[in-house]
Design an enzyme around this catalytic site. Structure first.
Site, PDB file in Angstrom:
ATOM      1  N   SER A  51       0.822  -1.205   0.000  1.00  9.08           N
ATOM      2  CA  SER A  51       0.000   0.000   0.000  1.00  9.08           C
ATOM      3  C   SER A  51       0.859   1.259   0.000  1.00  9.08           C
ATOM      4  O   SER A  51       1.988   1.250   0.470  1.00  9.08           O
ATOM      5  CB  SER A  51      -0.906   0.025   1.235  1.00  9.08           C
ATOM      6  OG  SER A  51      -1.677  -1.143   1.292  1.00  9.08           O
TER       7      SER A  51
HETATM    8  N1  SAH Z   1      -0.791  -4.212   3.549  1.00 10.50           N
HETATM    9  C1  SAH Z   1       0.029  -5.048   2.760  1.00 10.50           C
HETATM   10  C2  SAH Z   1      -0.663  -5.716   1.579  1.00 10.50           C
HETATM   11  C3  SAH Z   1      -1.685  -5.039   0.813  1.00 10.50           C
HETATM   12  S1  SAH Z   1      -2.308  -5.956  -0.555  1.00 10.50           S
HETATM   13  C4  SAH Z   1       1.238  -4.299   2.265  1.00 10.50           C
HETATM   14  O1  SAH Z   1       1.250  -3.077   2.345  1.00 10.50           O
HETATM   15  O2  SAH Z   1       2.152  -4.945   1.794  1.00 10.50           O
HETATM   16  C5  SAH Z   1      -3.608  -6.846   0.220  1.00 10.50           C
HETATM   17  C6  SAH Z   1      -3.256  -8.197   0.710  1.00 10.50           C
HETATM   18  O3  SAH Z   1      -4.458  -8.813   1.155  1.00 10.50           O
HETATM   19  C7  SAH Z   1      -2.652  -9.137  -0.323  1.00 10.50           C
HETATM   20  O4  SAH Z   1      -1.428  -9.641   0.142  1.00 10.50           O
HETATM   21  C8  SAH Z   1      -3.703 -10.241  -0.460  1.00 10.50           C
HETATM   22  O5  SAH Z   1      -3.148 -11.505  -0.720  1.00 10.50           O
HETATM   23  C9  SAH Z   1      -4.379 -10.199   0.890  1.00 10.50           C
HETATM   24  N2  SAH Z   1      -5.724 -10.790   0.969  1.00 10.50           N
HETATM   25  C10 SAH Z   1      -6.730 -10.720   0.047  1.00 10.50           C
HETATM   26  N3  SAH Z   1      -7.815 -11.399   0.483  1.00 10.50           N
HETATM   27  C11 SAH Z   1      -7.487 -11.922   1.700  1.00 10.50           C
HETATM   28  C12 SAH Z   1      -8.184 -12.721   2.653  1.00 10.50           C
HETATM   29  N4  SAH Z   1      -9.439 -13.170   2.448  1.00 10.50           N
HETATM   30  N5  SAH Z   1      -7.541 -13.065   3.796  1.00 10.50           N
HETATM   31  C13 SAH Z   1      -6.266 -12.638   4.038  1.00 10.50           C
HETATM   32  N6  SAH Z   1      -5.563 -11.887   3.176  1.00 10.50           N
HETATM   33  C14 SAH Z   1      -6.161 -11.521   2.023  1.00 10.50           C
END
Ligand code: SAH
Length: 198
Positions: A51
């Site tokens: 993000s």
């Molecule tokens: N905050 C993190 C990632 C953001 S992207 C950063 O800044 O790096 C959002 C993340 O949510 C991704 O890694 C994706 O795999 C995860 N995600 C999506 N659906 C999900 C779910 N049902 N349970 C857990 N994680 C999930």
């Protein structure tokens, strides 16, 4: 980056300190290291993104953490937001659904040696029942509708931040639990990856 965050309305000192302290270059892919402090999202593999700094700071500031809280994070990805939360709360419980990103987050966070971070591989829609209730819940992937489990796992008086919607139609929702019910306030437009699972 700190000046830019201040200019965009991030005023909480603890949040600014944490944003200044955590080395973001450790969380982006090697080929993006020189762009780690740009105010935009960057790819982390598996079609997901880390993000943008402003959104991480904004969401964290909204939670109003003082250092005593137990926080649930859904979608830990690179682990960057997790590290910011770890600096500001007592304990962080983070769930990631994509195995390769769960490993990436574990590796990135492992470098810093946070003793108050607990990562789990799985579907964050279910929350983390054994460890509920949480003082705060932060979700980094967008559901079209709020999954049920989160409400029941949020403490009375607790705050939850969730991007709700799909595609370009997402608004960040801030929920506060009062008398057992969620009070919803919509704030800024955001663009997160979709919440998958179930
Ligand atoms: N905050 C993190 C990632 C953001 S992207 C950063 O800044 O790096 C959002 C993340 O949510 C991704 O890694 C994706 O795999 C995860 N995600 C999506 N659906 C999900 C779910 N049902 N349970 C857990 N994680 C999930």
């Amino acid at each position: 980056m700190i000046e830019l965050l201040k200019a965009r309305g991030i005023h909480n000192k603890r949040v600014l300190n944490a944003m200044g302290k955590v080395d973001r270059t450790r969380f982006v892919l090697p080929e993006y290291k020189n762009r780690a402090y740009e105010d935009g999202p960057l790819p982390i593999g598996e079609n997901q993104t880390i993000s943008q700094p402003y959104i991480v700071a904004y969401m964290t500031q909204e939670l109003g953490l003082t250092g005593t809280e137990k926080v649930l994070e859904v979608g830990s990805g690179s682990g960057y937001q997790t590290a910011i939360l770890a600096e500001l709360a007592k304990e962080v419980y983070a769930i990631e659904i994509i195995p390769a990103l769960y490993e990436l987050g574990k590796k990135n966070l492992g470098y810093f040696g946070y003793g108050n971070v607990f990562l789990k591989k799985g579907d964050g829609r279910n929350g983390w029942k054994d460890l509920a209730p949480f003082d705060a819940i932060l979700v980094a992937a967008a559901p079209e509708e709020l999954p049920r489990e989160w409400e029941s796992q949020l403490k009375e008086g607790g705050k939850m931040l969730v991007p709700v919607g799909s595609g370009y139609n997402q608004l960040l929702h801030t929920y506060t639990k009062k008398n057992g019910k969620l009070i919803e306030v919509k704030s800024i437009p955001v663009r997160f990856v979709p919440l998958t699972g179930r």
